[in-house]
Design an enzyme around this catalytic site. Sequence first.
Site, short mmCIF file in Angstrom:
data_model
loop_
_atom_site.label_atom_id
_atom_site.label_comp_id
_atom_site.label_asym_id
_atom_site.label_seq_id
_atom_site.Cartn_x
_atom_site.Cartn_y
_atom_site.Cartn_z
N HIS A 137 31.92 25.38 29.53
CA HIS A 137 32.90 24.31 29.09
C HIS A 137 33.85 24.95 28.34
CE1 HIS A 137 30.64 21.37 29.62
NE2 HIS A 137 29.29 21.55 30.03
N ASP A 146 25.77 24.67 26.71
CA ASP A 146 24.76 24.24 28.06
C ASP A 146 26.17 23.95 29.12
OD1 ASP A 146 26.76 22.77 26.88
OD2 ASP A 146 27.30 20.63 27.88
N GLU A 147 25.34 23.65 30.01
CA GLU A 147 25.82 24.23 32.16
C GLU A 147 26.72 24.83 32.19
OE1 GLU A 147 25.96 19.40 32.82
OE2 GLU A 147 27.69 20.11 31.26
N SER A 148 26.16 26.28 31.58
CA SER A 148 27.29 27.54 32.10
C SER A 148 26.56 28.20 33.13
CB SER A 148 26.85 28.82 30.67
OG SER A 148 27.60 28.96 29.70
#
Length: 536
Positions: free
Chosen positions: A276, A339-341
Amino acid sequence: MKKGYQLLTTIFLILLVFACKEEPKPRIKFPTTDLSKANMMPKPLKIVATNNAFGLDRYTAIYTTKGAAGFESVGNFLAKKIKSKIDLDIPVNSESQEPVERVIYINQSDSLDLETPEAYQLYINQDSIILNSNTAEGAFRGIQTLRQIIPEISNDTLAEQKIWPVPSGKIIDNPNFEYRGSMLDVARHFFSVKDVKKYIDLLSYYKINVLHLHLSDDQGWRIEIKSWPKLTEVGGSTEVGGEAGGFYTQEDYKEIVAYAAERYMTIIPEIDMPGHTNAASVSYPFLNGNGKPLKLYEGMRVGFSTFDTKKDTVYSFIDDVVREISEITPGPYFHIGGDESHVTKKKDYIYFVNRVEKIVQKHGKRMIGWDEVAIANVDSTSISQWWASEENAKKAIKKGMKIIMSPAKKAYLDMEYDTLSKHGLHWAAYIPVDTAYVWTPETFGNIPRKNILGIEAPLWSETISNIDELEYLAFPRIIGYSELSWSTKENRDWEDYKIRLANQAPFLDRMDVKYYPSKLIDWKKSKHTYEIIEKD
Ligand code: ACM
Protein backbone atom coordinates in the site's frame (compact mmCIF):
# COMPACT_ATOMS: atom_id res chain seq x y z
CA MET A 1 -16.54 9.26 53.24
CA LYS A 2 -14.86 12.57 54.04
CA LYS A 3 -15.04 13.63 50.42
CA GLY A 4 -18.70 12.69 50.16
CA TYR A 5 -19.43 14.74 53.26
CA GLN A 6 -17.53 17.73 51.84
CA LEU A 7 -19.47 17.45 48.63
CA LEU A 8 -22.86 17.41 50.34
CA THR A 9 -21.83 20.37 52.49
CA THR A 10 -20.75 22.32 49.40
CA ILE A 11 -24.00 21.64 47.61
CA PHE A 12 -26.03 22.45 50.70
CA LEU A 13 -24.18 25.75 51.17
CA ILE A 14 -24.56 26.74 47.52
CA LEU A 15 -28.29 26.09 47.68
CA LEU A 16 -28.66 27.75 51.08
CA VAL A 17 -26.86 30.92 50.05
CA PHE A 18 -29.07 31.34 47.05
CA ALA A 19 -32.27 30.10 48.66
CA CYS A 20 -31.97 32.78 51.34
CA LYS A 21 -32.17 35.47 48.73
CA GLU A 22 -35.58 34.45 47.48
CA GLU A 23 -38.90 33.39 48.87
CA PRO A 24 -38.96 29.58 48.93
CA LYS A 25 -40.83 28.26 45.91
CA PRO A 26 -43.38 25.46 46.22
CA ARG A 27 -41.93 22.08 45.31
CA ILE A 28 -42.62 21.16 41.73
CA LYS A 29 -44.67 18.05 41.22
CA PHE A 30 -43.23 16.31 38.17
CA PRO A 31 -45.15 13.90 35.99
CA THR A 32 -43.69 10.40 36.41
CA THR A 33 -40.55 9.79 34.41
CA ASP A 34 -38.65 6.54 34.05
CA LEU A 35 -34.89 6.75 33.83
CA SER A 36 -34.62 3.09 32.87
CA LYS A 37 -36.55 3.84 29.66
CA ALA A 38 -34.54 6.96 28.86
CA ASN A 39 -32.75 7.13 25.61
CA MET A 40 -29.17 6.30 26.51
CA MET A 41 -26.70 5.08 23.95
CA PRO A 42 -24.57 3.10 24.65
CA LYS A 43 -26.54 1.44 27.44
CA PRO A 44 -25.02 2.12 30.87
CA LEU A 45 -23.98 -0.71 33.16
CA LYS A 46 -26.61 -0.11 35.90
CA ILE A 47 -29.67 2.12 35.98
CA VAL A 48 -31.97 2.55 38.96
CA ALA A 49 -35.01 4.74 38.34
CA THR A 50 -36.66 6.74 41.13
CA ASN A 51 -39.52 8.09 39.02
CA ASN A 52 -39.16 11.74 39.86
CA ALA A 53 -37.21 14.37 37.91
CA PHE A 54 -34.55 17.03 38.12
CA GLY A 55 -35.99 20.29 36.89
CA LEU A 56 -33.42 21.73 34.53
CA ASP A 57 -34.26 25.40 34.15
CA ARG A 58 -32.79 28.87 34.22
CA TYR A 59 -32.20 28.65 37.97
CA THR A 60 -29.78 25.74 37.43
CA ALA A 61 -26.01 26.13 37.75
CA ILE A 62 -23.07 23.85 37.10
CA TYR A 63 -20.27 23.55 39.69
CA THR A 64 -17.12 21.46 39.41
CA THR A 65 -14.60 20.35 42.03
CA LYS A 66 -12.17 23.20 42.60
CA GLY A 67 -8.63 22.48 41.45
CA ALA A 68 -9.46 19.10 39.87
CA ALA A 69 -7.62 19.00 36.52
CA GLY A 70 -9.92 19.21 33.52
CA PHE A 71 -13.19 19.24 35.48
CA GLU A 72 -14.09 22.86 34.80
CA SER A 73 -13.57 22.31 31.06
CA VAL A 74 -15.94 19.36 31.23
CA GLY A 75 -18.48 21.63 32.96
CA ASN A 76 -18.06 24.25 30.24
CA PHE A 77 -18.45 21.60 27.55
CA LEU A 78 -21.72 20.47 29.13
CA ALA A 79 -23.00 24.06 29.40
CA LYS A 80 -22.22 24.66 25.72
CA LYS A 81 -24.02 21.51 24.64
CA ILE A 82 -27.07 22.32 26.79
CA LYS A 83 -27.15 25.76 25.19
CA SER A 84 -27.08 24.29 21.70
CA LYS A 85 -29.63 21.58 22.49
CA ILE A 86 -32.29 23.60 24.30
CA ASP A 87 -31.04 27.21 24.13
CA LEU A 88 -30.63 27.48 27.89
CA ASP A 89 -27.71 29.37 29.42
CA ILE A 90 -26.27 27.69 32.51
CA PRO A 91 -23.41 29.30 34.45
CA VAL A 92 -20.35 27.24 35.36
CA ASN A 93 -18.64 27.85 38.73
CA SER A 94 -20.25 31.26 38.79
CA GLU A 95 -19.97 33.42 41.87
CA SER A 96 -22.62 35.85 40.69
CA GLN A 97 -25.64 36.62 42.83
CA GLU A 98 -28.20 35.29 40.34
CA PRO A 99 -30.67 32.96 42.07
CA VAL A 100 -29.76 29.26 41.87
CA GLU A 101 -32.22 26.59 42.90
CA ARG A 102 -30.69 23.49 41.39
CA VAL A 103 -27.13 22.37 40.80
CA ILE A 104 -25.30 19.98 38.55
CA TYR A 105 -22.17 19.12 40.50
CA ILE A 106 -19.30 17.48 38.60
CA ASN A 107 -17.29 15.95 41.36
CA GLN A 108 -13.80 14.49 41.43
CA SER A 109 -14.09 11.40 43.61
CA ASP A 110 -11.48 8.90 44.75
CA SER A 111 -14.12 6.30 45.56
CA LEU A 112 -12.91 2.76 44.95
CA ASP A 113 -16.22 2.01 43.23
CA LEU A 114 -14.92 3.98 40.26
CA GLU A 115 -12.87 1.13 38.87
CA THR A 116 -11.38 2.67 35.74
CA PRO A 117 -10.51 6.19 34.58
CA GLU A 118 -13.65 6.25 32.45
CA ALA A 119 -16.06 5.08 35.15
CA TYR A 120 -18.65 7.51 36.46
CA GLN A 121 -21.76 7.61 38.62
CA LEU A 122 -24.74 9.91 38.10
CA TYR A 123 -27.12 10.62 40.97
CA ILE A 124 -30.12 12.53 39.72
CA ASN A 125 -32.48 13.99 42.34
CA GLN A 126 -35.13 16.69 42.24
CA ASP A 127 -32.70 19.51 43.10
CA SER A 128 -29.28 18.16 42.30
CA ILE A 129 -27.41 16.07 39.82
CA ILE A 130 -24.14 14.72 41.14
CA LEU A 131 -21.70 13.29 38.65
CA ASN A 132 -18.84 11.44 40.37
CA SER A 133 -15.74 10.36 38.55
CA ASN A 134 -12.12 9.84 39.37
CA THR A 135 -10.83 11.66 36.29
CA ALA A 136 -12.01 14.37 33.92
CA GLU A 137 -12.15 11.65 31.27
CA GLY A 138 -14.75 9.78 33.31
CA ALA A 139 -16.65 13.03 33.86
CA PHE A 140 -16.60 13.63 30.12
CA ARG A 141 -18.14 10.19 29.46
CA GLY A 142 -20.74 10.93 32.14
CA ILE A 143 -21.85 14.22 30.64
CA GLN A 144 -22.56 12.45 27.34
CA THR A 145 -25.10 10.34 29.23
CA LEU A 146 -26.55 13.45 30.79
CA ARG A 147 -26.84 15.21 27.42
CA GLN A 148 -28.76 12.21 26.13
CA ILE A 149 -31.40 12.27 28.87
CA ILE A 150 -32.14 15.99 28.78
CA PRO A 151 -35.44 16.21 26.94
CA GLU A 152 -35.56 18.27 23.75
CA ILE A 153 -38.86 19.85 24.68
CA SER A 154 -39.54 21.81 27.84
CA ASN A 155 -42.57 21.36 30.04
CA ASP A 156 -44.16 24.82 30.26
CA THR A 157 -46.95 24.01 32.69
CA LEU A 158 -44.98 23.12 35.83
CA ALA A 159 -43.80 26.61 36.78
CA GLU A 160 -43.56 30.14 35.42
CA GLN A 161 -40.28 29.30 33.75
CA LYS A 162 -39.64 26.57 31.19
CA ILE A 163 -38.49 23.31 32.78
CA TRP A 164 -36.79 20.37 31.11
CA PRO A 165 -37.46 17.40 33.44
CA VAL A 166 -34.47 15.05 33.57
CA PRO A 167 -35.60 11.62 34.80
CA SER A 168 -34.28 10.91 38.29
CA GLY A 169 -32.37 7.92 39.60
CA LYS A 170 -28.90 6.48 39.69
CA ILE A 171 -26.55 5.41 36.90
CA ILE A 172 -23.39 3.42 37.59
CA ASP A 173 -21.30 3.08 34.48
CA ASN A 174 -17.99 1.72 33.30
CA PRO A 175 -16.83 0.63 29.82
CA ASN A 176 -16.74 -3.00 28.78
CA PHE A 177 -13.62 -2.45 26.62
CA GLU A 178 -11.00 0.24 27.05
CA TYR A 179 -10.46 0.61 23.28
CA ARG A 180 -13.56 1.74 21.37
CA GLY A 181 -12.67 2.97 17.95
CA SER A 182 -13.38 3.84 14.40
CA MET A 183 -10.92 4.16 11.53
CA LEU A 184 -11.22 6.69 8.75
CA ASP A 185 -9.39 6.13 5.48
CA VAL A 186 -8.33 9.61 4.37
CA ALA A 187 -5.97 8.13 1.76
CA ARG A 188 -8.35 6.72 -0.87
CA HIS A 189 -10.33 9.95 -0.60
CA PHE A 190 -9.16 12.90 1.40
CA PHE A 191 -11.42 14.40 4.10
CA SER A 192 -10.93 17.94 5.36
CA VAL A 193 -10.05 18.89 8.95
CA LYS A 194 -13.63 20.17 9.30
CA ASP A 195 -15.08 16.82 8.21
CA VAL A 196 -12.81 14.89 10.57
CA LYS A 197 -13.78 17.18 13.46
CA LYS A 198 -17.45 16.60 12.78
CA TYR A 199 -16.87 12.84 12.81
CA ILE A 200 -14.91 13.12 16.09
CA ASP A 201 -17.67 15.16 17.71
CA LEU A 202 -20.32 12.63 16.72
CA LEU A 203 -18.22 9.66 17.85
CA SER A 204 -17.51 11.23 21.23
CA TYR A 205 -21.24 11.65 21.91
CA TYR A 206 -21.41 7.84 21.77
CA LYS A 207 -18.34 7.43 24.05
CA ILE A 208 -16.00 6.22 21.30
CA ASN A 209 -12.48 7.05 22.41
CA VAL A 210 -10.20 6.22 19.47
CA LEU A 211 -10.00 7.54 15.93
CA HIS A 212 -7.48 5.72 13.78
CA LEU A 213 -6.49 7.72 10.69
CA HIS A 214 -5.32 5.72 7.69
CA LEU A 215 -2.90 8.38 6.41
CA SER A 216 -1.20 6.69 3.48
CA ASP A 217 -1.99 4.22 0.76
CA ASP A 218 -1.33 3.54 -2.93
CA GLN A 219 -3.59 6.41 -3.96
CA GLY A 220 -2.36 9.13 -1.62
CA TRP A 221 -0.05 10.31 1.16
CA ARG A 222 -1.92 12.63 3.51
CA ILE A 223 0.41 13.95 6.21
CA GLU A 224 3.19 16.50 5.85
CA ILE A 225 6.64 15.07 6.62
CA LYS A 226 9.03 18.01 6.77
CA SER A 227 12.15 15.98 5.99
CA TRP A 228 10.52 14.35 2.93
CA PRO A 229 8.37 17.09 1.32
CA LYS A 230 7.59 15.29 -1.93
CA LEU A 231 5.43 12.78 -0.07
CA THR A 232 2.65 15.34 0.03
CA GLU A 233 3.68 17.47 -2.99
CA VAL A 234 3.60 14.43 -5.28
CA GLY A 235 2.02 11.61 -3.27
CA GLY A 236 -0.74 13.82 -1.87
CA SER A 237 -1.90 15.10 -5.26
CA THR A 238 -4.29 12.30 -6.23
CA GLU A 239 -7.07 10.13 -4.90
CA VAL A 240 -9.40 7.40 -6.15
CA GLY A 241 -11.30 8.58 -9.21
CA GLY A 242 -8.75 11.25 -10.18
CA GLU A 243 -9.81 14.12 -7.93
CA ALA A 244 -7.20 16.46 -6.46
CA GLY A 245 -6.44 14.63 -3.21
CA GLY A 246 -5.00 16.74 -0.40
CA PHE A 247 -3.07 16.37 2.82
CA TYR A 248 -2.86 17.61 6.40
CA THR A 249 -0.04 19.96 7.30
CA GLN A 250 1.46 19.10 10.67
CA GLU A 251 -0.45 22.08 12.06
CA ASP A 252 -3.71 20.62 10.67
CA TYR A 253 -2.91 17.27 12.24
CA LYS A 254 -2.18 18.92 15.60
CA GLU A 255 -5.52 20.69 15.35
CA ILE A 256 -7.26 17.32 14.86
CA VAL A 257 -5.31 15.78 17.75
CA ALA A 258 -6.21 18.70 20.05
CA TYR A 259 -9.89 18.60 19.06
CA ALA A 260 -9.94 14.87 19.78
CA ALA A 261 -8.10 15.36 23.09
CA GLU A 262 -10.76 17.83 24.27
CA ARG A 263 -13.15 14.92 23.82
CA TYR A 264 -10.80 12.43 25.51
CA MET A 265 -10.24 10.68 22.21
CA THR A 266 -6.90 9.26 21.07
CA ILE A 267 -5.77 9.72 17.47
CA ILE A 268 -3.85 6.76 16.06
CA PRO A 269 -1.81 7.55 12.95
CA GLU A 270 -1.33 4.78 10.40
CA ILE A 271 1.38 4.72 7.76
CA ASP A 272 0.65 1.55 5.81
CA MET A 273 3.76 -0.44 4.77
CA PRO A 274 5.51 -2.34 3.22
CA GLY A 275 2.54 -2.74 0.82
CA HIS A 276 0.00 0.00 0.00
CA THR A 277 2.97 2.29 -0.66
CA ASN A 278 2.63 3.38 -4.29
CA ALA A 279 2.11 7.08 -3.45
CA ALA A 280 5.26 7.12 -1.29
CA SER A 281 7.35 5.31 -3.90
CA VAL A 282 6.21 7.62 -6.72
CA SER A 283 7.36 10.53 -4.52
CA TYR A 284 10.75 8.90 -3.75
CA PRO A 285 11.46 6.05 -6.20
CA PHE A 286 14.34 4.60 -4.15
CA LEU A 287 11.67 3.25 -1.79
CA ASN A 288 10.16 1.03 -4.45
CA GLY A 289 10.68 -2.70 -4.18
CA ASN A 290 8.45 -4.16 -6.86
CA GLY A 291 10.80 -3.47 -9.79
CA LYS A 292 8.05 -1.97 -11.94
CA PRO A 293 7.79 1.56 -13.42
CA LEU A 294 5.96 3.93 -11.10
CA LYS A 295 3.04 6.26 -11.68
CA LEU A 296 0.38 7.85 -9.54
CA TYR A 297 -2.56 5.53 -9.03
CA GLU A 298 -6.27 6.43 -8.90
CA GLY A 299 -7.86 2.98 -9.09
CA MET A 300 -9.08 0.56 -6.44
CA ARG A 301 -6.80 -2.46 -6.78
CA VAL A 302 -4.71 -3.56 -3.79
CA GLY A 303 -1.58 -5.63 -3.24
CA PHE A 304 0.68 -4.45 -6.08
CA SER A 305 3.13 -2.17 -4.27
CA THR A 306 5.95 -2.77 -1.80
CA PHE A 307 8.84 -0.93 -0.24
CA ASP A 308 12.30 -2.31 -0.88
CA THR A 309 12.79 -4.16 2.40
CA LYS A 310 16.54 -4.66 1.92
CA LYS A 311 17.85 -1.11 1.77
CA ASP A 312 19.02 0.70 4.91
CA THR A 313 17.97 4.02 3.32
CA VAL A 314 14.36 2.78 3.38
CA TYR A 315 14.59 2.27 7.14
CA SER A 316 16.18 5.73 7.58
CA PHE A 317 13.22 7.15 5.69
CA ILE A 318 10.77 5.23 7.90
CA ASP A 319 12.64 6.41 10.98
CA ASP A 320 12.10 10.04 9.91
CA VAL A 321 8.42 9.47 9.17
CA VAL A 322 7.72 7.67 12.45
CA ARG A 323 9.72 10.27 14.39
CA GLU A 324 7.98 13.31 12.88
CA ILE A 325 4.50 11.84 13.33
CA SER A 326 5.23 10.49 16.82
CA GLU A 327 6.41 13.92 17.93
CA ILE A 328 2.97 15.38 17.24
CA THR A 329 0.99 12.36 18.44
CA PRO A 330 0.43 12.31 22.22
CA GLY A 331 -1.35 8.93 22.13
CA PRO A 332 0.61 5.74 22.87
CA TYR A 333 0.14 3.98 19.51
CA PHE A 334 1.60 3.99 15.99
CA HIS A 335 -0.07 1.80 13.34
CA ILE A 336 2.25 0.40 10.65
CA GLY A 337 -0.44 -1.20 8.46
CA GLY A 338 1.25 -4.37 7.22
CA ASP A 339 -1.79 -5.70 5.35
CA GLU A 340 -2.00 -7.20 1.88
CA SER A 341 1.72 -7.06 1.07
CA HIS A 342 1.15 -9.54 -1.74
CA VAL A 343 4.29 -8.67 -3.68
CA THR A 344 6.65 -8.73 -0.70
CA LYS A 345 8.32 -12.13 -0.18
CA LYS A 346 7.31 -13.67 3.16
CA LYS A 347 10.85 -13.66 4.57
CA ASP A 348 11.31 -10.02 3.50
CA TYR A 349 7.99 -9.11 5.07
CA ILE A 350 9.00 -10.69 8.37
CA TYR A 351 12.36 -8.93 8.33
CA PHE A 352 10.64 -5.62 7.54
CA VAL A 353 8.02 -5.82 10.29
CA ASN A 354 10.67 -6.83 12.85
CA ARG A 355 12.77 -3.81 11.95
CA VAL A 356 9.92 -1.33 11.79
CA GLU A 357 8.60 -2.51 15.16
CA LYS A 358 11.94 -1.49 16.68
CA ILE A 359 11.72 1.94 15.02
CA VAL A 360 8.23 2.47 16.43
CA GLN A 361 9.40 1.46 19.90
CA LYS A 362 12.47 3.71 19.64
CA HIS A 363 10.11 6.65 19.17
CA GLY A 364 8.19 5.73 22.29
CA LYS A 365 5.12 4.18 20.70
CA ARG A 366 3.39 0.83 20.86
CA MET A 367 3.05 -0.81 17.44
CA ILE A 368 -0.30 -1.79 15.97
CA GLY A 369 -0.55 -3.69 12.69
CA TRP A 370 -3.27 -5.41 10.68
CA ASP A 371 -3.51 -9.11 11.53
CA GLU A 372 -0.74 -10.18 9.10
CA VAL A 373 1.96 -8.66 11.35
CA ALA A 374 1.57 -11.61 13.74
CA ILE A 375 3.53 -13.79 11.30
CA ALA A 376 6.67 -11.74 12.14
CA ASN A 377 8.60 -12.03 15.41
CA VAL A 378 6.66 -9.26 17.05
CA ASP A 379 6.72 -8.36 20.69
CA SER A 380 3.88 -9.20 23.08
CA THR A 381 3.42 -5.45 23.65
CA SER A 382 2.48 -4.93 19.99
CA ILE A 383 -1.14 -5.16 18.94
CA SER A 384 -2.76 -7.08 16.12
CA GLN A 385 -5.89 -5.75 14.45
CA TRP A 386 -7.96 -8.71 13.29
CA TRP A 387 -9.65 -7.87 10.01
CA ALA A 388 -9.40 -11.02 7.85
CA SER A 389 -7.55 -14.02 9.24
CA GLU A 390 -8.53 -16.02 12.28
CA GLU A 391 -5.29 -17.96 11.87
CA ASN A 392 -3.29 -14.74 12.22
CA ALA A 393 -5.36 -13.74 15.24
CA LYS A 394 -4.49 -17.09 16.86
CA LYS A 395 -0.79 -16.52 16.10
CA ALA A 396 -1.02 -13.14 17.81
CA ILE A 397 -2.53 -14.73 20.91
CA LYS A 398 0.28 -17.30 21.04
CA LYS A 399 2.68 -14.37 21.11
CA GLY A 400 0.75 -12.85 24.01
CA MET A 401 -0.41 -9.88 21.92
CA LYS A 402 -3.62 -7.96 22.40
CA ILE A 403 -6.17 -7.97 19.60
CA ILE A 404 -8.36 -5.19 18.25
CA MET A 405 -11.52 -6.78 16.90
CA SER A 406 -12.38 -5.50 13.41
CA PRO A 407 -13.53 -8.61 11.52
CA ALA A 408 -14.50 -7.28 8.09
CA LYS A 409 -17.68 -9.32 7.76
CA LYS A 410 -19.03 -7.84 11.00
CA ALA A 411 -17.29 -4.53 11.65
CA TYR A 412 -16.33 -2.91 8.32
CA LEU A 413 -18.30 0.28 7.92
CA ASP A 414 -17.61 0.38 4.18
CA MET A 415 -19.57 -2.81 3.55
CA GLU A 416 -22.90 -2.18 1.85
CA TYR A 417 -26.03 -2.46 3.98
CA ASP A 418 -27.77 -4.48 1.27
CA THR A 419 -27.98 -4.75 -2.51
CA LEU A 420 -29.62 -1.32 -2.76
CA SER A 421 -26.87 0.56 -0.87
CA LYS A 422 -25.80 3.79 -2.56
CA HIS A 423 -22.18 3.45 -1.43
CA GLY A 424 -19.84 0.76 -0.21
CA LEU A 425 -18.43 -2.59 -1.30
CA HIS A 426 -19.49 -6.12 -0.44
CA TRP A 427 -16.42 -8.32 -0.80
CA ALA A 428 -16.66 -9.36 2.88
CA ALA A 429 -20.43 -9.24 3.38
CA TYR A 430 -23.54 -7.13 3.27
CA ILE A 431 -23.88 -5.68 6.76
CA PRO A 432 -27.38 -4.48 7.57
CA VAL A 433 -27.93 -2.58 10.83
CA ASP A 434 -28.94 -5.72 12.76
CA THR A 435 -25.97 -7.81 11.57
CA ALA A 436 -23.64 -5.01 12.65
CA TYR A 437 -25.06 -5.17 16.18
CA VAL A 438 -26.04 -8.78 16.75
CA TRP A 439 -22.71 -10.51 17.30
CA THR A 440 -20.55 -11.04 20.35
CA PRO A 441 -17.02 -9.70 20.16
CA GLU A 442 -16.32 -11.25 23.58
CA THR A 443 -16.60 -14.75 22.11
CA PHE A 444 -16.03 -14.16 18.39
CA GLY A 445 -13.33 -16.54 17.13
CA ASN A 446 -12.75 -17.78 20.68
CA ILE A 447 -10.23 -15.06 21.39
CA PRO A 448 -9.66 -15.09 25.16
CA ARG A 449 -11.32 -12.06 26.75
CA LYS A 450 -8.03 -10.97 28.31
CA ASN A 451 -6.44 -10.64 24.86
CA ILE A 452 -9.15 -8.36 23.49
CA LEU A 453 -8.15 -4.73 23.75
CA GLY A 454 -11.39 -3.58 22.18
CA ILE A 455 -13.34 -3.05 18.99
CA GLU A 456 -12.77 -0.82 16.02
CA ALA A 457 -15.05 -0.21 13.04
CA PRO A 458 -12.95 0.80 10.01
CA LEU A 459 -14.37 3.04 7.28
CA TRP A 460 -12.47 2.59 4.02
CA SER A 461 -13.14 5.33 1.51
CA GLU A 462 -12.83 3.90 -2.00
CA THR A 463 -16.53 4.60 -2.66
CA ILE A 464 -17.10 7.74 -0.60
CA SER A 465 -15.69 11.21 -1.24
CA ASN A 466 -17.57 13.65 1.00
CA ILE A 467 -18.96 13.92 4.51
CA ASP A 468 -22.55 13.05 3.48
CA GLU A 469 -21.35 9.77 1.98
CA LEU A 470 -19.14 9.12 5.00
CA GLU A 471 -22.16 9.57 7.27
CA TYR A 472 -24.32 7.32 5.08
CA LEU A 473 -21.96 4.39 5.70
CA ALA A 474 -21.01 5.20 9.30
CA PHE A 475 -24.45 6.02 10.68
CA PRO A 476 -26.27 4.35 12.19
CA ARG A 477 -23.95 1.32 12.31
CA ILE A 478 -21.19 3.02 14.33
CA ILE A 479 -23.69 3.59 17.15
CA GLY A 480 -24.08 -0.19 17.39
CA TYR A 481 -20.30 -0.64 17.54
CA SER A 482 -20.17 1.91 20.34
CA GLU A 483 -22.65 -0.19 22.31
CA LEU A 484 -20.79 -3.44 21.51
CA SER A 485 -17.63 -1.92 22.92
CA TRP A 486 -19.04 0.05 25.90
CA SER A 487 -21.94 -2.07 27.17
CA THR A 488 -21.74 -5.54 28.65
CA LYS A 489 -23.09 -8.57 26.80
CA GLU A 490 -25.88 -8.88 29.40
CA ASN A 491 -27.00 -5.31 28.66
CA ARG A 492 -27.20 -5.72 24.90
CA ASP A 493 -30.46 -6.68 23.28
CA TRP A 494 -31.49 -5.99 19.69
CA GLU A 495 -35.17 -5.27 20.48
CA ASP A 496 -34.26 -2.76 23.18
CA TYR A 497 -31.41 -1.28 21.09
CA LYS A 498 -33.72 -0.84 18.08
CA ILE A 499 -35.97 1.50 20.05
CA ARG A 500 -33.11 3.55 21.47
CA LEU A 501 -31.59 3.73 17.97
CA ALA A 502 -34.87 4.99 16.52
CA ASN A 503 -34.75 7.72 19.16
CA GLN A 504 -31.36 8.93 17.93
CA ALA A 505 -33.02 10.50 14.89
CA PRO A 506 -33.67 13.93 16.47
CA PHE A 507 -30.03 14.19 17.53
CA LEU A 508 -28.74 13.01 14.16
CA ASP A 509 -31.10 15.42 12.36
CA ARG A 510 -30.04 18.30 14.58
CA MET A 511 -26.41 17.51 13.79
CA ASP A 512 -27.27 17.32 10.09
CA VAL A 513 -26.05 13.73 9.84
CA LYS A 514 -27.09 12.05 6.60
CA TYR A 515 -27.55 8.64 8.15
CA TYR A 516 -28.86 5.64 6.25
CA PRO A 517 -32.55 5.37 7.24
CA SER A 518 -32.60 1.59 7.47
CA LYS A 519 -36.09 0.11 7.17
CA LEU A 520 -35.31 -2.16 10.12
CA ILE A 521 -35.70 0.86 12.39
CA ASP A 522 -38.88 2.82 13.11
CA TRP A 523 -37.13 6.21 13.13
CA LYS A 524 -38.54 8.83 15.45
CA LYS A 525 -39.32 12.14 13.82
CA SER A 526 -37.53 15.18 15.13
CA LYS A 527 -39.82 17.30 17.28
CA HIS A 528 -37.81 20.30 18.31
CA THR A 529 -39.68 23.56 18.01
CA TYR A 530 -37.17 26.08 19.28
CA GLU A 531 -34.63 27.90 17.20
CA ILE A 532 -31.23 26.28 17.03
CA ILE A 533 -28.48 28.71 17.93
CA GLU A 534 -25.51 26.52 17.27
CA LYS A 535 -25.10 22.91 16.24
CA ASP A 536 -24.95 20.48 19.16
C1 ACM B 1 -7.59 -4.18 5.03
O1 ACM B 1 -8.83 -4.12 4.90
N1 ACM B 1 -6.82 -4.34 3.98
C2 ACM B 1 -6.97 -4.09 6.34
